[in-house]
Design a protein around this motif. Structure first.
Motif, PDB file in Angstrom:
ATOM      1  N   SER B  21      25.010 -10.046 -29.002  1.00  0.00           N
ATOM      2  CA  SER B  21      25.542 -11.305 -28.470  1.00  0.00           C
ATOM      3  C   SER B  21      24.681 -11.734 -27.288  1.00  0.00           C
ATOM      4  O   SER B  21      24.049 -10.899 -26.647  1.00  0.00           O
ATOM      5  N   SER B  23      24.276 -14.728 -23.891  1.00  0.00           N
ATOM      6  CA  SER B  23      24.942 -15.757 -23.087  1.00  0.00           C
ATOM      7  C   SER B  23      23.965 -16.357 -22.093  1.00  0.00           C
ATOM      8  O   SER B  23      23.114 -15.662 -21.541  1.00  0.00           O
ATOM      9  N   ILE B  60      21.730 -24.039 -26.143  1.00  0.00           N
ATOM     10  CA  ILE B  60      22.030 -23.455 -27.460  1.00  0.00           C
ATOM     11  C   ILE B  60      20.773 -22.817 -28.041  1.00  0.00           C
ATOM     12  O   ILE B  60      20.802 -21.699 -28.550  1.00  0.00           O
ATOM     13  N   LEU B  64      20.414 -18.843 -28.931  1.00  0.00           N
ATOM     14  CA  LEU B  64      20.125 -18.365 -30.288  1.00  0.00           C
ATOM     15  C   LEU B  64      18.868 -17.489 -30.308  1.00  0.00           C
ATOM     16  O   LEU B  64      18.850 -16.428 -30.928  1.00  0.00           O
ATOM     17  N   SER B  83      27.779 -23.489 -35.784  1.00  0.00           N
ATOM     18  CA  SER B  83      27.797 -23.851 -34.370  1.00  0.00           C
ATOM     19  C   SER B  83      28.520 -25.177 -34.165  1.00  0.00           C
ATOM     20  O   SER B  83      28.682 -25.971 -35.088  1.00  0.00           O
ATOM     21  N   SER B  93      24.424 -28.970 -30.656  1.00  0.00           N
ATOM     22  CA  SER B  93      24.099 -27.991 -31.702  1.00  0.00           C
ATOM     23  C   SER B  93      22.993 -28.501 -32.612  1.00  0.00           C
ATOM     24  O   SER B  93      22.017 -27.795 -32.874  1.00  0.00           O
ATOM     25  N   SER B 136      27.787 -19.696 -32.874  1.00  0.00           N
ATOM     26  CA  SER B 136      27.500 -20.043 -31.477  1.00  0.00           C
ATOM     27  C   SER B 136      28.229 -21.311 -31.064  1.00  0.00           C
ATOM     28  O   SER B 136      28.807 -22.025 -31.890  1.00  0.00           O
ATOM     29  N   SER B 138      28.463 -24.249 -27.319  1.00  0.00           N
ATOM     30  CA  SER B 138      28.012 -24.523 -25.958  1.00  0.00           C
ATOM     31  C   SER B 138      28.866 -25.612 -25.339  1.00  0.00           C
ATOM     32  O   SER B 138      29.583 -26.333 -26.031  1.00  0.00           O
ATOM     33  N   SER B 169      26.149 -21.430 -22.939  1.00  0.00           N
ATOM     34  CA  SER B 169      26.166 -21.267 -24.382  1.00  0.00           C
ATOM     35  C   SER B 169      26.222 -19.782 -24.715  1.00  0.00           C
ATOM     36  O   SER B 169      25.562 -18.963 -24.075  1.00  0.00           O
ATOM     37  N   ALA B 171      26.179 -16.948 -28.096  1.00  0.00           N
ATOM     38  CA  ALA B 171      25.880 -16.783 -29.513  1.00  0.00           C
ATOM     39  C   ALA B 171      26.174 -15.352 -29.925  1.00  0.00           C
ATOM     40  O   ALA B 171      25.981 -14.415 -29.141  1.00  0.00           O
TER      41      ALA B 171
END
Lengths: 148, 335
Positions: B21, B23, B60, B64, B83, B93, B136, B138, B169, B171
Motif C-alpha cells: 500500500s 500513501s 494519484i 500508484l 479508482s 483519477s 486507489s 484521492s 492519495s 493506493a
C-alpha cells in the motif's frame, strides 16, 4: 424496522445535541473589533483626504475606492481569508468584504480562462448582492417618489 | 452462489492479499500526528503544477507508481486500476492514470471510495478475473473547496461541525496470493438518508449509513464487535463519531473500545484548526494505506473492519432543496 424509524424521527435532536455550536460571544467581539477597525481606517482616510482639500462627497467616494483596493490587495496576498476566519461578519459586511467576494472567485477561476473562467464567474458570490441590491433600491426609490 | 451472505455481504473463500500500500499527503497532513506513516509528504498544495486539479491528478499518479514499486511489480503486471475521487467526471483519477495504459474502472462513492474501489478490486481478484489489481482514491482540499463550497480566498467562518478535506492519495495493491493481510469479507452499503440538509455537517449525514453497514455486516457474518480488534470509519469526525456510537448502542452494539475514526486520527484538531476532523476520499485512504496497514504488519491489530463513509453531496440537488444521502462500505481485513 421500528427502531430505525424511531431513530430517524429523533435524529434531528441527536444531531443538535452532538454538534458543538460556535462561541457567539467571542465571535461577536471579533466581528465588532475588526468591523469597527475597518470603519475607523475608512474614517481616517476620509479625514486625511479632506485635509488635502477634497470636498466631503469626493473624499467619501475616494475612501470607498481605496477600501475596495485594500480589500482586493489583501485577498490577493492570501490575508483577507485569514482575517475573515476570526472576524466573520466583521470583515464580510464592510465594503472590503464585497471586494473580497469578487476577487476570491476571480482568482479561483482565472485558470479556466479570462472570459468563461474569471469573467463569467467573478460575480458568483457577489452577484446576488448586486441583483437584490439594485432591486431593493428601485423599490425604495418608487416608495420615496410617491411618499416624499 | 453461497459466497453471498444475508443482505449485503460477500465472503471470499480465497481471500485476496494486500501485497503493498502507498500513501502521499499534503503539507497539513504532513504536520499531523500520523506524519511518520506516510510514504511521501508534498511541500505545497500545488505540487509543482499550475492548477489544484492537476496537483490532485499527480497525487494519484505518484501513489500508484509507489504502490507498484513497493509490491515489486511493474505496471505491465497490473490488470485493472479501480479508482475514484471527488471531482466531476473523476478528473483526478482519469488524468492521473492516463499514462499508465491499464484498463480502468472509475468508481464514485464520495468519501467512501477507498472501501468501494477495494471491494470491486477484491471481487475481481477473488473471482479469478485478474491476478493483480490496484484500488486507489484521492482528494485535495483546494479542489474540494472550489467544487463543493466557496473559492479558497473568500473570507468567512467554518462552523465547528465542518470537516477539513484531506489532501492525499492512497493506493492498495491486491493479489491472488502472496504475503500480507487478506480481505475476507466486504459489506456493500446502501443509500441511507436521514434527511440532513446541512452541507457543513457531513458527520451527521454519514453516521446513520455507517451504523447501517456495520449492523448489517454483523448480522450477515454472524460476527459482532468482539470479533474485531479495530473498527475504523473513514471520516465521521467528532460529531459523526458520537452519533454513530449512539445509534449502535440503541441496537445493543457497543463498539466504543474498538472504535477509531480516520478523520479524528489524521489531524490534531485543536492545533490544526480542522474542527470536527479530516474528511474526503483521501482521509480514509491514506490512514488505511499508511497507518492502519503498517500497524497491522507490526501486529498491533489483526482483525480490522474498515468502514469508509461517504456523503453524496451535490450542489445542484442541495440547492433544489434535497437532503444529502449517505453511504458506507465495509471491508474486513485480517492477518
Amino acid at each position: 424496522m421500528d427502531k430505525a424509524k424511531q431513530i430517524k424521527q429523533n435524529y434531528k435532536e441527536m444531531v443538535e445535541k452532538a454538534s458543538p455550536s460556535s462561541n457567539m460571544g467571542v465571535n461577536c467581539a471579533w466581528a465588532f473589533f475588526v468591523g469597527g477597525t475597518i470603519c475607523v481606517i475608512g474614517q481616517i482616510i476620509t479625514e486625511v483626504l479632506k485635509t488635502y482639500g477634497y470636498a466631503k462627497d469626493d473624499a467619501a467616494m475616494m475612501t470607498t475606492v481605496i477600501l475596495i483596493f485594500i480589500g482586493a490587495l489583501l485577498t490577493g496576498l492570501n490575508i483577507y481569508d485569514n482575517i475573515g476566519k476570526y472576524a466573520g461578519a466583521g470583515s464580510i459586511v464592510p465594503i472590503t468584504g464585497f471586494s473580497n467576494s469578487v476577487v476570491a472567485p476571480a482568482m479561483e477561476y482565472k485558470k479556466e480562462g479570462y472570459i468563461l473562467g474569471m469573467g463569467a464567474r467573478m460575480f458568483t458570490v457577489a452577484g446576488p448582492v448586486i441583483v437584490y441590491g439594485v432591486i431593493s433600491s428601485v423599490v425604495v426609490g418608487i416608495i420615496y417618489y410617491f411618499f416624499k | 452462489m453461497n459466497k453471498h451472505l444475508g443482505k449485503q455481504t460477500i465472503r471470499f473463500d480465497n481471500p485476496p492479499v494486500i501485497l503493498a500500500s502507498s500513501s502521499i499527503v499534503g503539507p497539513r497532513e504532513g504536520e499531523g500526528p500520523l506524519a511518520t506513516y506516510f510514504d511521501t509528504i508534498i511541500e505545497d498544495e500545488l505540487y509543482g503544477e499550475s492548477t489544484w486539479e492537476k496537483a490532485e491528478s499527480k497525487l494519484i499518479e505518484k501513489a500508484l507508481e509507489k504502490v507498484i514499486e513497493k509490491a515489486n511489480k511493474t505496471i505491465d503486471d497490473v490488470k485493472y486500476i479501480i479508482s475514484g475521487d471527488l471531482l466531476n467526471q473523476l478528473t483526478a483519477s482519469t488524468f492521473g492514470i492516463r499514462n499508465f495504459k491499464v484498463p480502468f474502472i472509475g468508481v464514485y462513492g464520495a468519501c467512501s471510495t477507498m472501501a468501494e474501489s477495494l471491494s470491486v478490486a477484491a471481487i475481481i481478484v477473488e473471482g479469478g478475473f485478474a491476478d493483480y489489481v490496484i484500488a486507489s482514491t484521492s482528494s485535495h482540499f483546494c479542489c474540494a473547496e472550489k467544487q463543493f463550497r466557496s473559492p479558497l480566498e473568500l473570507g468567512g467562518q467554518r462552523p465547528l461541525t465542518s470537516t477539513w478535506t484531506v489532501t492525499g492519495s492512497g493506493a492498495i495493491f491486491l493479489a491472488e496470493s502472496g504475503e500480507g493481510p487478506k480481505i475476507t469479507y466486504i459489506t456493500t452499503g446502501k443509500i441511507v438518508d436521514f434527511n440532513i440538509k446541512d452541507a457543513m455537517n457531513m458527520g451527521a449525514v454519514m453516521a446513520p449509513a455507517a451504523a447501517d453497514t456495520i449492523i448489517n455486516h454483523f448480522i450477515d457474518t454472524e460476527r459482532d464487535e468482539n470479533y474485531y480488534d479495530l473498527i475504523v470509519t473513514g471520516d465521521l469526525g467528532k460529531v459523526g463519531k458520537e452519533l454513530l456510537l449512539d445509534i449502535l448502542k440503541q441496537y445493543n452494539y457497543d463498539i466504543t473500545s474498538k472504535y477509531m475514526d480516520c478523520g479524528i486520527e489524521i489531524f490534531e484538531a485543536d492545533k490544526q484548526d480542522t474542527h470536527s476532523g479530516g474528511s474526503g476520499c483521501g482521509c480514509g485512504a491514506v490512514t488505511l494505506a499508511g497507518y492502519i496497514l503498517s500497524e497491522m504488519g507490526k501486529g498491533k491489530w489483526k482483525k480490522v473492519l474498515f468502514v469508509a463513509t461517504g456523503a453524496m453531496l451535490s450542489q445542484v440537488s442541495l440547492q433544489q432543496g434535497e437532503s444529502i444521502p449517505g453511504i458506507a462500505h465495509a471491508v474486513a481485513i485480517e492477518n
